[in-house]
Design an enzyme around this catalytic site. Structure first.
Site, PDB file in Angstrom:
ATOM      1  N   ASN A  22       0.871  -1.102   0.073  1.00 27.78           N
ATOM      2  CA  ASN A  22      -0.105   0.091   0.044  1.00 27.78           C
ATOM      3  C   ASN A  22       0.939   1.198   0.034  1.00 27.78           C
ATOM      4  OD1 ASN A  22      -3.004  -0.112  -0.194  1.00 27.78           O
ATOM      5  ND2 ASN A  22      -2.753  -1.561   1.718  1.00 27.78           N
ATOM      6  N   LEU A  98      -1.816   2.954  17.937  1.00 27.12           N
ATOM      7  CA  LEU A  98      -1.501   4.236  18.390  1.00 27.12           C
ATOM      8  C   LEU A  98      -2.177   4.669  19.742  1.00 27.12           C
ATOM      9  CD1 LEU A  98      -0.927   5.931  15.060  1.00 27.12           C
ATOM     10  CD2 LEU A  98       0.827   5.251  16.285  1.00 27.12           C
ATOM     11  N   HIS A 114      -8.077  -0.808   6.112  1.00 30.12           N
ATOM     12  CA  HIS A 114      -8.291  -2.209   6.859  1.00 30.12           C
ATOM     13  C   HIS A 114      -9.113  -3.373   5.849  1.00 30.12           C
ATOM     14  CE1 HIS A 114      -9.411  -4.576  10.258  1.00 30.12           C
ATOM     15  NE2 HIS A 114     -10.552  -4.983   9.941  1.00 30.12           N
TER      16      HIS A 114
END
Length: 193
Positions: A22, A98, A114
């Site tokens: 990606n 995170l 996702h």
């Protein structure tokens, strides 16, 4: 870097943990005339991530942080991103969660891709779970990151039909092809381009 439309490109960091496919598609997209972003930094929590090779190939700065001490790593990362004037973050197969504090610092400026049709199948092992539940469709979702796992506002989704022959590997490959197309489209949508 200035867009042909006269807008400054948004200085972007891409966070990866693996192969960086990606990342590669985002870098290619960032070099097109239409792109509102320029990729200035690559971050990984995995020093063996194959995707780090793209840093060298495309002459992009990189940083590896092991996240063993999350708070320390995140503080270190925040100062690096600030020093490099990073305005936006794209998570691309980044396998660390995170903290709220980190996300707050980039509120509304962190995107994630996702491999499922959220809100279904948040978290890991999505393809296997989709197959176990005999779903007819799966897909991918680009969303804003908030403090809850895979729960931020959805930007774009792409549906992928599951065939009876699909395995976890074949489904992952099919969806990945769509991820590479969807992420750039979602970025354009965020910037109303």
């Amino acid at each position: 870097m200035v867009l042909s439309t006269g807008i400054n490109r948004i200085r972007t960091a891409v966070f990866i943990s693996g192969t960086g496919s990606n990342l590669k598609s985002l870098v290619k997209f960032s070099k097109t005339k239409l792109s509102p972003i320029s990729i200035e930094f690559i971050v990984s929590n995995n020093s063996k991530a194959k995707g780090l090779n793209y840093a060298k190939k495309f002459k992009i700065k990189k940083k590896v942080l092991n996240f063993k001490n999350k708070k320390l790593s995140e503080n270190n990362l925040l100062s690096i991103l600030k020093k490099n004037n990073i305005e936006m973050i794209c998570l691309a197969g980044f396998m660390k969660i995170l903290s709220k504090n980190f996300i707050k610092k980039f509120k509304g400026k962190i995107l994630n891709i996702h491999p499922s049709l959220l809100p279904k199948y948040k978290g890991l092992n999505t393809h296997q779970r989709v197959l176990n539940n005999k779903e007819k469709y799966s897909g991918c979702t680009v969303h804003f990151v908030n403090a809850r796992l895979d729960s931020g506002k959805i930007i774009l989704q792409k549906k992928v039909k599951i065939s009876k022959k699909d395995t976890e590997i074949s489904l992952a490959k099919k969806i990945l092809v769509q991820e590479h197309k969807l992420y750039p489209k979602a970025i354009l949508k965020v910037f109303n381009l």
